[in-house]
Design a protein around this motif. Structure first.
Motif, PDB file in Angstrom:
ATOM      1  N   ARG A  99      43.544  46.522  45.788  1.00  0.00           N
ATOM      2  CA  ARG A  99      44.569  46.801  46.596  1.00  0.00           C
ATOM      3  C   ARG A  99      45.031  48.266  46.665  1.00  0.00           C
ATOM      4  O   ARG A  99      44.797  48.959  45.596  1.00  0.00           O
ATOM      5  N   ASP A 140      48.173  45.234  40.504  1.00  0.00           N
ATOM      6  CA  ASP A 140      47.278  44.553  41.466  1.00  0.00           C
ATOM      7  C   ASP A 140      46.679  43.220  40.674  1.00  0.00           C
ATOM      8  O   ASP A 140      45.812  43.218  39.948  1.00  0.00           O
ATOM      9  N   SER A 162      45.158  41.087  43.227  1.00  0.00           N
ATOM     10  CA  SER A 162      44.324  40.689  44.116  1.00  0.00           C
ATOM     11  C   SER A 162      42.813  40.460  43.488  1.00  0.00           C
ATOM     12  O   SER A 162      42.706  40.843  42.126  1.00  0.00           O
TER      13      SER A 162
END
Length: 191
Positions: A162, A155, A157
């Protein structure tokens, strides 16, 4: 992609994309590299082109894939890494003789020692797994929230929250299931 085979799930992180060549681990399992040629295809799509692959190399690749999945899963839940998985990852990393090269476009590419060296390609994948499991890259290992998938993913993000390994598959499937469940509870809400 080749007819008759499921599409590859491609991501931006080599090691976790590789673990995605086996999906729906807790449901109806989908093997995306069932033959040596499919491994050749996957490697080519990911910038690690080789001319051929033997059945033994495919088996080693699958062993590496499962070892990365086991270690990444343990890291994601902050559990001890399985010793056998660490050993396979390290052995594949050591066997590889690929070199990172810089392109004129400022991109990193991998040069394998020969066009038939699957070991080099697996070494690159193992080295990528080591970098994410060791926490050397900006991101967080997580597990897909889909109860049938549970894939390990990296992840990156901004919030590191996420939920899905892939929004286009697992995320959409879960959202559709929630929508249908809500429709059954409230049949007049769509009018």
């Amino acid at each position: 992609m080749r007819a008759g085979f499921p599409d590859f799930r491609l991501g931006s992180v080599l090691a976790t994309s590789f673990t995605g060549t086996l999906s729906e681990r807790r449901g109806s399992v989908v093997e995306r590299i069932p033959t040596p040629q499919r491994l050749v295809d996957w490697l080519a799509v990911n910038g690690l082109a080789v001319d051929s692959c033997t059945t033994a190399q495919l088996e080693l690749a699958r062993e590496l894939r499962e070892s990365i999945h086991a270690a990444a899963t343990a890291a994601a839940i902050q559990d001890a890494l399985p010793g056998s998985a660490v050993q396979v990852i390290n052995e594949c990393s050591i066997q590889g003789r690929a070199a990172a090269i810089l392109t004129p476009e400022s991109n990193r590419r991998w040069r394998l020692s020969s066009a038939s060296c699957v070991d080099d390609a697996l070494g690159v994948i193992a080295a990528d797994a080591i970098s994410i499991i060791a926490g050397e890259r900006d991101g967080k290992l997580a597990l897909c929230a889909s109860p049938t998938c549970q894939a390990a993913f990296f992840d990156t993000s901004q919030s590191r929250t996420r939920k899905w390994c892939d929004m286009n598959t697992c995320g959409n499937r879960q959202k559709k299931a929630r929508f249908k469940a809500n429709q059954r509870k409230n049949p007049n809400s769509a009018e």
